[in-house]
Design a protein around this motif. Structure first.
Motif, PDB file in Angstrom:
ATOM      1  N   UNK A 115       5.230   0.768  13.175  1.00 24.88           N
ATOM      2  CA  UNK A 115       6.018   1.339  12.094  1.00 24.88           C
ATOM      3  C   UNK A 115       6.194   2.850  12.234  1.00 24.88           C
ATOM      4  N   UNK A 117       1.229   5.669  -0.518  1.00 26.68           N
ATOM      5  CA  UNK A 117       0.665   6.997  -0.707  1.00 26.68           C
ATOM      6  C   UNK A 117       1.680   7.846  -1.432  1.00 26.68           C
ATOM      7  N   UNK A 124       0.862  -1.175   0.000  1.00 25.45           N
ATOM      8  CA  UNK A 124       0.000   0.000   0.000  1.00 25.45           C
ATOM      9  C   UNK A 124       0.897   1.223   0.000  1.00 25.45           C
ATOM     10  N   UNK A 173      -5.508   4.511  -0.858  1.00 22.58           N
ATOM     11  CA  UNK A 173      -4.131   4.493  -1.342  1.00 22.58           C
ATOM     12  C   UNK A 173      -3.979   3.491  -2.483  1.00 22.58           C
ATOM     13  N   UNK A 190       0.901  -0.766  12.102  1.00 25.19           N
ATOM     14  CA  UNK A 190       1.093   0.578  11.573  1.00 25.19           C
ATOM     15  C   UNK A 190       1.729   1.477  12.630  1.00 25.19           C
ATOM     16  N   UNK A 236       5.407   7.101   0.062  1.00 26.52           N
ATOM     17  CA  UNK A 236       5.612   6.378   1.308  1.00 26.52           C
ATOM     18  C   UNK A 236       4.776   5.110   1.273  1.00 26.52           C
ATOM     19  N   UNK A 237       5.420   3.980   1.496  1.00 26.86           N
ATOM     20  CA  UNK A 237       4.670   2.739   1.628  1.00 26.86           C
ATOM     21  C   UNK A 237       4.052   2.720   3.020  1.00 26.86           C
ATOM     22  N   UNK A 238       2.779   2.411   3.105  1.00 26.91           N
ATOM     23  CA  UNK A 238       2.100   2.454   4.402  1.00 26.91           C
ATOM     24  C   UNK A 238       1.631   1.075   4.854  1.00 26.91           C
ATOM     25  N   UNK A 239       1.923   0.072   4.065  1.00 31.61           N
ATOM     26  CA  UNK A 239       1.551  -1.268   4.480  1.00 31.61           C
ATOM     27  C   UNK A 239       2.129  -2.296   3.538  1.00 31.61           C
ATOM     28  N   UNK A 264       9.434   2.170   1.909  1.00 32.12           N
ATOM     29  CA  UNK A 264       8.857   1.679   3.155  1.00 32.12           C
ATOM     30  C   UNK A 264       9.471   2.399   4.353  1.00 32.12           C
ATOM     31  N   UNK A 277      -3.459  -4.911  12.268  1.00 31.98           N
ATOM     32  CA  UNK A 277      -2.843  -4.003  11.300  1.00 31.98           C
ATOM     33  C   UNK A 277      -2.573  -2.643  11.910  1.00 31.98           C
ATOM     34  N   UNK A 278      -3.499  -2.207  12.753  1.00 31.87           N
ATOM     35  CA  UNK A 278      -3.331  -0.922  13.419  1.00 31.87           C
ATOM     36  C   UNK A 278      -2.095  -0.961  14.320  1.00 31.87           C
TER      37      UNK A 278
END
Lengths: 246, 246
Positions: free
Chosen positions: B145, B70, B68, B99, B142, B78-81, B195, B138-139
DNA sequence: CGAGCACTTGATCGCTTTCAATAGCTGTGG
DNA sequence: CCACAGCTATTGAAAGCGATCAAGTGCTCG
């Protein structure tokens, strides 16, 4: 006393009734929640939950602001979430807290003991469904923030944070109108630095720079006026139309 | 042809059966899912969903890796996932994708049209419940990260990423044993940079440095051996016991 | 009035970026 | 078979941004 003011509040009179985890509940469900809820208050600076602690309650922020932070062994800390009124604290189905939860301002929370709440979740789909929605929103917000942390400059980071805080107030005033937005910063420079992955000196410098450039106006240290929201959003590096929901 | 291999797979034979959104489903529920599912394949580099697009399906990654990302107007990304097999793609209850979703490697997905899936979610609590669990995980990931992006040095960032990729393989081998871990990097240097919020040059330099210091060994550009996982975790700045679940 | 705290401002340092050149690999076509 | 393009990755040198170290300001509260 803030607490007294809430001690006997009916859910139907609750200021976060329509946005919190209970938003979709019908009258019966609300009654069940009402039976197991209780209010707690915290003073600014107080830690509500320590990372690694057993969590025996969950709840909603009623008023005030709380922050989620992670800390490395050497003391570096990163704020990973900002909880505003109606936001949910805690995680059904998990024992230990994954991060510190702190009251950034004086805070009132509407709490439920975890076990009864989990039981209720299993019998009332409205709660589970709303919690999923809210968690997905938080996930989006966290990912939005990853872009800020990973790719934005210090100036853009400050502008992004101010945008987020301002947007909350902007929901009151008509959209897209360049009417000035005025608010008080609920965070110290240090808290802002922890949120933005900066040092507090850099935060201070960039705020001064935005002020000098007329993007923001400052009265005292905390009272901010944004004469033109669109200019601030440009500084934040967001596209001007910014299709947000939060 | 990868796709053919999956075209007629029964859910009960599915490699991600026990981890995906369908993990808790009973036989009846699985049958309903089976009726509406279909497989899609994507080649490495292909974009699965564009940010802003209408999403008319959701699904699970069966094999391969998706990312994922943005992107800002000026091209910073920026990779967000990072989506691994069993991870869920899409968001019930939202129209537009927030995204880009890209296939980082060749990819097989098990898809459901969104509307029928949403209906199913409302009638089968097992699916909604599992999706909530996965979203909360996932939260957490995130937010984990966010600490990496906001507070870690380039060297620590690389070590953190290698740890995450290695940990996935480590779940096979006995825990805490200093047995070497071997894997192929599924990401280009550029994808790693996106990432980690770094440039690809910095990624390359830090990988070379970790190699020179004996923390990792490299064969070719992608084949990595980690002789001692604990040393890598130290370099990542994580506390050695690292209480992870993912 | 002085201590303590939040914040600001200045000077310097160093890590990461930026710009640039080169290496290694793969596939293509004369 | 070799030349060359195109891509990924490495490495070097220089520049710049934010961190660090260090004063200093302004405010509140005892």
């Amino acid at each position: 006393m803030l607490k007294a003011q809430f001690d006997h509040t009916n859910c139907s009179d609750c200021p976060i009734r329509h946005r919190a985890v209970c938003a979709h509940c019908d009258a019966d469900e609300l009654e069940e929640l009402e039976d197991i809820k209780y209010y707690r208050t915290f003073e600014a600076g107080q830690t509500i939950i320590w990372s690694g602690d057993q969590m025996n309650f969950v709840g909603s922020v009623v008023s005030g602001i709380a922050s989620l932070t992670q800390t490395m062994e050497d003391g570096r800390t990163q704020m990973v979430g900002l909880l505003l009124p109606s936001d949910f604290v805690g995680r059904p189905g998990r024992e230990a807290a994954p991060y510190d939860v702190q009251a950034t301002t004086d805070l009132v929370m509407c709490c439920f003991r975890k076990k009864p709440f989990e039981d209720l979740m299993n019998t009332t789909p409205h709660i589970a469904h709303r919690l999923l929605q809210m968690t997905l929103d938080e996930l989006d917000a966290a990912r939005e923030w990853m872009l800020v942390l990973g790719r934005k400059t210090a100036r853009e980071k400050i502008a992004s944070l101010l945008s987020i805080i301002a947007r909350r107030d902007a929901s009151i005033t008509p959209k897209d109108k360049p009417a000035p937005i005025v608010f008080d910063l609920p965070l110290t420079r240090e808290a802002m630095a922890d949120y933005l992955g900066l040092t507090l000196e850099t935060v201070s410098r960039q705020i001064s720079a935005l002020k000098k450039d007329g993007i923001i106006q400052l009265e005292g240290k905390r009272h901010v006026t944004i004469p033109d929201m669109r200019r601030l959003m440009e500084e934040a590096g967001d596209d001007s139309d910014g299709g947000f929901l939060v």
